[in-house]
Design an enzyme around this catalytic site. Sequence first.
Site, mmCIF file in Angstrom:
data_model
loop_
_atom_site.group_PDB
_atom_site.id
_atom_site.type_symbol
_atom_site.label_atom_id
_atom_site.label_comp_id
_atom_site.label_asym_id
_atom_site.label_seq_id
_atom_site.Cartn_x
_atom_site.Cartn_y
_atom_site.Cartn_z
ATOM 1 N N CYS A 38 0.808 -0.965 0.046
ATOM 2 C CA CYS A 38 -0.051 0.118 0.009
ATOM 3 C C CYS A 38 0.907 1.505 0.042
ATOM 4 C CB CYS A 38 -1.034 0.030 1.081
ATOM 5 S SG CYS A 38 -1.882 1.488 1.489
ATOM 6 N N THR A 40 0.527 3.367 2.052
ATOM 7 C CA THR A 40 0.887 3.761 3.285
ATOM 8 C C THR A 40 2.058 2.915 3.958
ATOM 9 O OG1 THR A 40 -1.508 3.909 3.967
ATOM 10 C CG2 THR A 40 -0.067 3.326 5.884
ATOM 11 N N HIS A 43 5.100 4.834 2.800
ATOM 12 C CA HIS A 43 5.242 6.123 3.880
ATOM 13 C C HIS A 43 5.996 5.540 4.850
ATOM 14 C CE1 HIS A 43 2.892 9.391 1.991
ATOM 15 N NE2 HIS A 43 1.852 8.336 1.913
ATOM 16 N N ILE A 286 -13.819 10.965 3.203
ATOM 17 C CA ILE A 286 -14.176 9.265 3.314
ATOM 18 C C ILE A 286 -12.866 8.896 3.998
ATOM 19 C CG2 ILE A 286 -14.001 7.248 1.818
ATOM 20 C CD1 ILE A 286 -16.691 9.241 1.304
#
Length: 341
Positions: A38, A40, A43, A286
């Site tokens: 992902c 994420t 990161h 969202i």
Amino acid sequence: MKALSKLKPAEGIWMTDVPEPEVGHNDLLIKIRKTAICGTDVHIYNWDEWSQKTIPVPMVVGHEYVGEVVGIGQEVKGFKIGDRVSGEGHITCGHCRNCRGGRTHLCRNTVGVGVNRPGCFAEYLVIPAFNAFKIPDNISDDLASIFDPFGNAVHTALSFDLVGEDVLVSGAGPIGIMAAAVAKHVGARNVVITDVNEYRLSLARKMGVTRAVNVANESLQDVMNELGMTEGFDVGLEMSGAPPAFRTMLDTMNHGGRIAMLGIPPSDMSIDWNKVIFKGLFIKGIYGREMFETWYKMAALIQSGLDLSPIITHRFTIDDFQKGFDAMRSGQSGKVILSWD
């Protein structure tokens, strides 16, 4: 067991040997088959400002996966050994007002798999049985492994009625592309996606969008004119977190337009609020997926013919995980799958 962990506060992810997780009364033990990387996780790999504030180290990371149930807590019902599952990566408290009201995706006490508790980049994962989702037999492991980000796309895209509407998607990352594909699949009229990354715009074209626009060298207004649009976009899906993209979206929305925002902009992003007010725009934030309505919709979309296969561009074994992260970090990839078999 083998696991990919964030071991120290520095750039990188490391292969480690960690104990197998213990199964609680209400948990499932899942043997991981495939995982996906992902944004994420990138990161966390890069150890950026968000990661430094959020991730305790050491931590087994990852939250996109498919696997097989190999252990069942004594209080669990509805699952059996051998069930193929993915799972909701947001672990909720069950006690706050939103949880008790059935709005679990809005739990204020959410804990993230692979962020705040051990994740799926490992041979085995334990999650509450409540969070597990059985994968239908006619959905492949590869597609099941990306249900988490696909869920972000579905939650965002289906926030509003799209049938017959003109839809602008800003940001052609994998989630933005999947959201655009969902919009087209459910009956939107024109689906236009914007970005400055030509590789990812080409992926969007393979997924069937009406137009994929490189705003570095093409005018969005010219594209709207070409499509015969005279009143602006009815629905905006903001997936980029880029202030210029959001400002362009506000410029090109029709009066009464609706915007769903998944991309995370800088905290100090400024916009012309007059456009929001005088156009009567509706903006909805969202986060994650609705539990578990989004999951049922994901399965149904794929079973009804939505083809996500072009978004998966790279596959590696887990021992080649570094190649997977390199592909993701390059910006020249769609979804990257790591196989644990």
